[in-house]
Enzyme design. Sequence first.
Site, PDB file in Angstrom:
ATOM      1  N   THR A  99       0.854  -1.188   0.000  1.00  0.00           N
ATOM      2  CA  THR A  99       0.000   0.000   0.000  1.00  0.00           C
ATOM      3  C   THR A  99       0.896   1.247   0.000  1.00  0.00           C
ATOM      4  OG1 THR A  99      -0.171   0.134   2.423  1.00  0.00           O
ATOM      5  CG2 THR A  99      -1.748  -1.305   1.306  1.00  0.00           C
ATOM      6  N   LYS A 227      14.490   6.363   3.539  1.00  0.00           N
ATOM      7  CA  LYS A 227      15.437   5.350   3.070  1.00  0.00           C
ATOM      8  C   LYS A 227      16.732   5.373   3.885  1.00  0.00           C
ATOM      9  CE  LYS A 227      13.439   5.344  -1.553  1.00  0.00           C
ATOM     10  NZ  LYS A 227      13.433   6.041  -2.854  1.00  0.00           N
TER      11      LYS A 227
END
Lengths: 355, 355
Positions: A99, A227
């Site tokens: 998602t 990240k």
Amino acid sequence: MTRYDLALIGFGGVNRALAELIAERGDELAAELGFALRVVAITDLRAGSLVRGDGVDLAPLLAVAPRELDFSRMEGGSAEPRNEQVIRHVPADVVVEATFTNPDDGEPAVSHVRWALEAGKHVCTTNKGPVALHGRALRELARRNGVRFECEGSVLSGTPVLRTARRMFGGLRVSAVEGVMNGTSNYILGRLESGLGFADAVAEAQALGYAEADPTADVEGHDVQLKVMILANEVLGAELRRSDVPCVGISGITASQVREAAARGLRWKLVGSAARRPDGTVEARVAPVALPGGHPLAGVSGPVNAVAFHTDLLGTVTVSGPGAGRVETAYALLSDLISIHQAAGERVREEAYVG
Amino acid sequence: MTRYDLALIGFGGVNRALAELIAERGDELAAELGFALRVVAITDLRAGSLVRGDGVDLAPLLAVAPRELDFSRMEGGSAEPRNEQVIRHVPADVVVEATFTNPDDGEPAVSHVRWALEAGKHVCTTNKGPVALHGRALRELARRNGVRFECEGSVLSGTPVLRTARRMFGGLRVSAVEGVMNGTSNYILGRLESGLGFADAVAEAQALGYAEADPTADVEGHDVQLKVMILANEVLGAELRRSDVPCVGISGITASQVREAAARGLRWKLVGSAARRPDGTVEARVAPVALPGGHPLAGVSGPVNAVAFHTDLLGTVTVSGPGAGRVETAYALLSDLISIHQAAGERVREEAYVG
């Protein structure tokens, strides 16, 4: 042959690409990899939910245009996504979470992952939220439930970054990690080098589909921030929160600045980095940096992304490859499923030792 | 704890660096990796041979300058290398082959590897000869004898290239591999870009220790030719001989050619490449190529080497890192030993399944 039954949570580009891979190449992959894949449930915010204990027939479903997909019209379907019920109660082996990324609290993906692990199901995900914000807790939850939490696609799509750090660097000490990890920023900086102004470069990236209508997450570095947290936490064993990672994007960079640097052999890149301090703690940041031509990340351009690992015995090792893309990210999920299969073998092995 | 007893064949820079690693960091590595390493034999063309079933005491031996090392003066030592006797008869678990590369027939390293595998000993090697010229036969011999033949260090020292192809690309189809795999040529081409003439660039590389007194193997591409054969055979499943791989070095490249290309944004590199043809066979070559700036190998400079894998689902994935170096190459051997240990676990697992 071993078979893994999958519940796909979210049926946007990535999980759809995984379904295409299974539909088109499933037999061939099974012959090569030694396991088969079957989809037994799909949930999607728009299309609803579909549960087929005997396996979803993927081909006809994939023939329907994404916008027209409506599970409520199909046998075993419902107009509601019913994520919790599907994740907790459908007898799947692996929950595949793809998602949208919520950078604030990671929801609803964090709950999806937690429900799955609590129900003793493996999870693979391409969603940065759960990994960046709750990676350690979720991994611990997986361990307690005897299942795997795999997330290669959360950094650089299917390019093997996390798995390279985990599997290829035994005996090495990694002191720092740095990466060019956002294709949109990278594209815009490249266009500034070519002479475009900032606003024009952004508009061009939007016209080409590289940048979203609201390019903030890419341009201001928020995507890279998540990240970097993942790299710091997974590779360097840190436990950083978003507030620990100062984040500066590229919106303050001017075209003339970029061109002047280029004339001196320097390339501006949006760099996410994490390094171990002498006291063992980890510091991380996101910031535009003018890299010298010989730097391993200086030549990384456009949609190519790269992560450089700085190690004691090997010096710097860099892995570069696609940073995004639906098929490239679906491959990350396949590589996670391969890892789950290999780990199942490891468990048999450990039981053999104990026995 | 599992312990592997090693016989080191050749005691030049690489195996000496491995011995240093074991002496200085052995306990720490054992705690991390779950196995201990002990050296029980060393042979060397110059120093002779040393056999100590109870383990060689490495520290005093490493304190002696390499040129003064004389095993005949030590307990268990002899002035003769006695390679065959040591490899066949000393009860080692792993034979670590790090003698010189012979590009013609691979000897004596091919015999070393064969003797070891026939005796049921694992082999790890950094020697290009056996892998490039007889890789498939040696791997088959290893399989028949229930042992491993590991050779990560034969391409790009410890940078994980062969192992990335083998472990990270499950389910992918690799269509081509290309690399910048010779640091000396790379350095010389870089100096030509900076304005030096060819002869001066070679002399500078020699003065800095990058190029040997006879730079032919580096400059004429013979070193890269062997590495291309290894990539073609190990990654693309080919069985190429040297005569199948046309090889052109950089000695025909002029400084003006390199500078003119650079002015147009092109970078000359000595590229080794192998690609699958439509009929399934593999073609390979070594040749200087003027790469466009955006090519994944264009920015690879100096001692850094890189290999790019072209795949169907992931596009191009590139691994770059050190191409040589004694410690970097010794790390390749350590990574091979880790693989041997992991494979031992796999065997236990298979036996558990059979049982």
